[in-house]
Design a protein around this motif. Sequence first.
Motif, PDB file in Angstrom:
ATOM      1  N   PHE A  53       0.818  -1.155   0.039  1.00 23.42           N
ATOM      2  CA  PHE A  53      -0.094   0.037  -0.001  1.00 23.42           C
ATOM      3  C   PHE A  53       0.599   1.215   0.057  1.00 23.42           C
ATOM      4  O   PHE A  53       0.320   2.280  -0.080  1.00 23.42           O
ATOM      5  CB  PHE A  53      -1.040   0.126   1.122  1.00 23.42           C
ATOM      6  N   GLY A  54       2.110   1.260   0.268  1.00 23.07           N
ATOM      7  CA  GLY A  54       2.908   2.388   0.052  1.00 23.07           C
ATOM      8  C   GLY A  54       3.240   3.135   1.391  1.00 23.07           C
ATOM      9  O   GLY A  54       2.459   2.729   2.598  1.00 23.07           O
ATOM     10  N   ALA A  55       3.850   3.988   1.595  1.00 24.49           N
ATOM     11  CA  ALA A  55       4.394   4.583   2.951  1.00 24.49           C
ATOM     12  C   ALA A  55       2.829   5.521   3.377  1.00 24.49           C
ATOM     13  O   ALA A  55       2.802   5.997   4.422  1.00 24.49           O
ATOM     14  CB  ALA A  55       5.201   5.813   2.513  1.00 24.49           C
ATOM     15  N   GLU A  56       1.717   5.829   2.621  1.00 26.09           N
ATOM     16  CA  GLU A  56       0.610   6.342   2.927  1.00 26.09           C
ATOM     17  C   GLU A  56       0.161   5.411   4.069  1.00 26.09           C
ATOM     18  O   GLU A  56      -0.852   6.072   4.956  1.00 26.09           O
ATOM     19  CB  GLU A  56      -0.490   6.338   1.807  1.00 26.09           C
ATOM     20  N   LEU A  59       1.771   5.973   9.552  1.00 28.38           N
ATOM     21  CA  LEU A  59       1.626   7.614  10.384  1.00 28.38           C
ATOM     22  C   LEU A  59       3.279   7.998  10.520  1.00 28.38           C
ATOM     23  O   LEU A  59       4.061   7.107  10.287  1.00 28.38           O
ATOM     24  CB  LEU A  59       1.145   7.138  11.799  1.00 28.38           C
ATOM     25  N   GLU A  60       3.238   9.106  10.868  1.00 30.53           N
ATOM     26  CA  GLU A  60       4.385   9.833  11.040  1.00 30.53           C
ATOM     27  C   GLU A  60       5.488   8.898  12.047  1.00 30.53           C
ATOM     28  O   GLU A  60       6.827   9.011  11.731  1.00 30.53           O
ATOM     29  CB  GLU A  60       4.477  11.464  11.295  1.00 30.53           C
ATOM     30  N   ASN A  61       4.884   8.509  13.156  1.00 27.83           N
ATOM     31  CA  ASN A  61       5.900   7.624  13.807  1.00 27.83           C
ATOM     32  C   ASN A  61       6.175   6.205  13.257  1.00 27.83           C
ATOM     33  O   ASN A  61       6.947   5.340  13.972  1.00 27.83           O
ATOM     34  CB  ASN A  61       5.075   7.518  15.208  1.00 27.83           C
ATOM     35  N   GLY A  62       5.824   6.162  12.105  1.00 27.61           N
ATOM     36  CA  GLY A  62       6.229   4.595  11.775  1.00 27.61           C
ATOM     37  C   GLY A  62       5.137   3.488  11.913  1.00 27.61           C
ATOM     38  O   GLY A  62       5.318   2.357  11.780  1.00 27.61           O
ATOM     39  N   SER A  63       4.278   3.912  12.646  1.00 28.95           N
ATOM     40  CA  SER A  63       3.235   2.738  13.008  1.00 28.95           C
ATOM     41  C   SER A  63       1.883   2.930  12.242  1.00 28.95           C
ATOM     42  O   SER A  63       1.824   3.662  11.119  1.00 28.95           O
ATOM     43  CB  SER A  63       2.490   2.998  14.382  1.00 28.95           C
ATOM     44  N   LEU A  64       1.365   1.842  11.963  1.00 26.13           N
ATOM     45  CA  LEU A  64       0.126   1.392  10.888  1.00 26.13           C
ATOM     46  C   LEU A  64      -0.928   2.486  10.851  1.00 26.13           C
ATOM     47  O   LEU A  64      -1.553   2.747  12.205  1.00 26.13           O
ATOM     48  CB  LEU A  64      -0.412   0.176  10.957  1.00 26.13           C
ATOM     49  N   TYR A  68      -6.697   4.932   7.742  1.00 22.37           N
ATOM     50  CA  TYR A  68      -6.154   4.933   5.994  1.00 22.37           C
ATOM     51  C   TYR A  68      -6.501   3.445   5.487  1.00 22.37           C
ATOM     52  O   TYR A  68      -7.143   3.359   4.406  1.00 22.37           O
ATOM     53  CB  TYR A  68      -4.927   5.327   5.637  1.00 22.37           C
ATOM     54  N   LEU A  69      -5.948   2.345   6.129  1.00 21.92           N
ATOM     55  CA  LEU A  69      -5.979   1.290   5.804  1.00 21.92           C
ATOM     56  C   LEU A  69      -7.587   0.700   5.714  1.00 21.92           C
ATOM     57  O   LEU A  69      -7.905   0.023   4.688  1.00 21.92           O
ATOM     58  CB  LEU A  69      -5.046   0.261   6.580  1.00 21.92           C
ATOM     59  N   ARG A  70      -7.962   1.000   6.803  1.00 24.42           N
ATOM     60  CA  ARG A  70      -9.563   0.494   6.675  1.00 24.42           C
ATOM     61  C   ARG A  70     -10.164   0.893   5.553  1.00 24.42           C
ATOM     62  O   ARG A  70     -11.107   0.260   4.891  1.00 24.42           O
ATOM     63  CB  ARG A  70     -10.287   0.952   8.130  1.00 24.42           C
ATOM     64  N   GLU A  71     -10.266   2.344   5.344  1.00 25.65           N
ATOM     65  CA  GLU A  71     -11.109   3.031   4.405  1.00 25.65           C
ATOM     66  C   GLU A  71     -10.641   2.503   2.805  1.00 25.65           C
ATOM     67  O   GLU A  71     -11.440   2.115   1.934  1.00 25.65           O
ATOM     68  CB  GLU A  71     -10.567   4.507   4.157  1.00 25.65           C
ATOM     69  N   VAL A  72      -9.231   1.814   2.743  1.00 28.39           N
ATOM     70  CA  VAL A  72      -8.818   1.396   1.227  1.00 28.39           C
ATOM     71  C   VAL A  72      -9.478   0.053   1.135  1.00 28.39           C
ATOM     72  O   VAL A  72     -10.163  -0.205   0.256  1.00 28.39           O
ATOM     73  CB  VAL A  72      -7.365   1.410   1.388  1.00 28.39           C
ATOM     74  N   VAL A  73      -9.308  -0.662   2.247  1.00 29.06           N
ATOM     75  CA  VAL A  73      -9.737  -2.273   2.230  1.00 29.06           C
ATOM     76  C   VAL A  73     -11.130  -2.287   2.257  1.00 29.06           C
ATOM     77  O   VAL A  73     -11.516  -3.382   1.400  1.00 29.06           O
ATOM     78  CB  VAL A  73      -9.210  -3.119   3.147  1.00 29.06           C
ATOM     79  N   PHE A  74     -12.250  -1.530   2.877  1.00 27.15           N
ATOM     80  CA  PHE A  74     -13.456  -1.516   2.821  1.00 27.15           C
ATOM     81  C   PHE A  74     -13.988  -1.152   1.494  1.00 27.15           C
ATOM     82  O   PHE A  74     -15.030  -1.543   1.002  1.00 27.15           O
ATOM     83  CB  PHE A  74     -14.179  -0.881   3.876  1.00 27.15           C
TER      84      PHE A  74
END
Length: 204
Positions: A53-56, A59-64, A68-74
């Motif tokens: 999914f890329g760096a998007e 989050l800025e601290n390097g965690s998931l 964003y991911l929930r919006e993409v996968v749903f």
Amino acid sequence: MFVVGLTGGIGSGKSALSRHFEALGILVIDADQVAREVVEPGESALSSIVTRFGAEALLENGSLDRRYLREVVFAEPKQRNWLEQLLHPIIRDRIMQKLEQSDSRYTILSSPLLLETDQHLLVNHIIVVDAPEAQQIERTMARDSSSEEQVRAIIAAQMERSERIGKADDLVDNSGSENDLQPLALALHEQFLKQAQQDWEAEH
């Protein structure tokens, strides 16, 4: 080891019921918490997600970035299928490790996807927590700051309510307050202690 599976639709009250069992000294393994652990920085699953999914996805601290991911996968079933195929086996392995390490008199596995995945094969007994859909939506919007549309999409992606209820060994109505769950949890606790003892005696 006597293992009780606890499930229900989003916002139905799995966490509320789990808290009552924890107050009785029972270990609750929360599959949602395990799902968060396996995508923490340094875990191989997070690297796979970023590759896809890329760096998007971070989050800025390097965690998931879960939102964003929930919006993409749903929005795209193909992406959701890919994510599930990546995570479900990893989550199941981690749950099995925790079950093997448990020294609780019985253990509860609380999982929203208990019946949709093969996690139900890890349990001896299934509790389904149920609440009307309008309550599920209201509770989830208040808890997660999600839109009604997002919550409805999650409910639509989960198992049909009637099918879930049909798979229950015990059905818990959580249309009332969290305090209403206490006597129900206590009655189930006594029942599970007896079943766990019977299982132990049968094996020995």
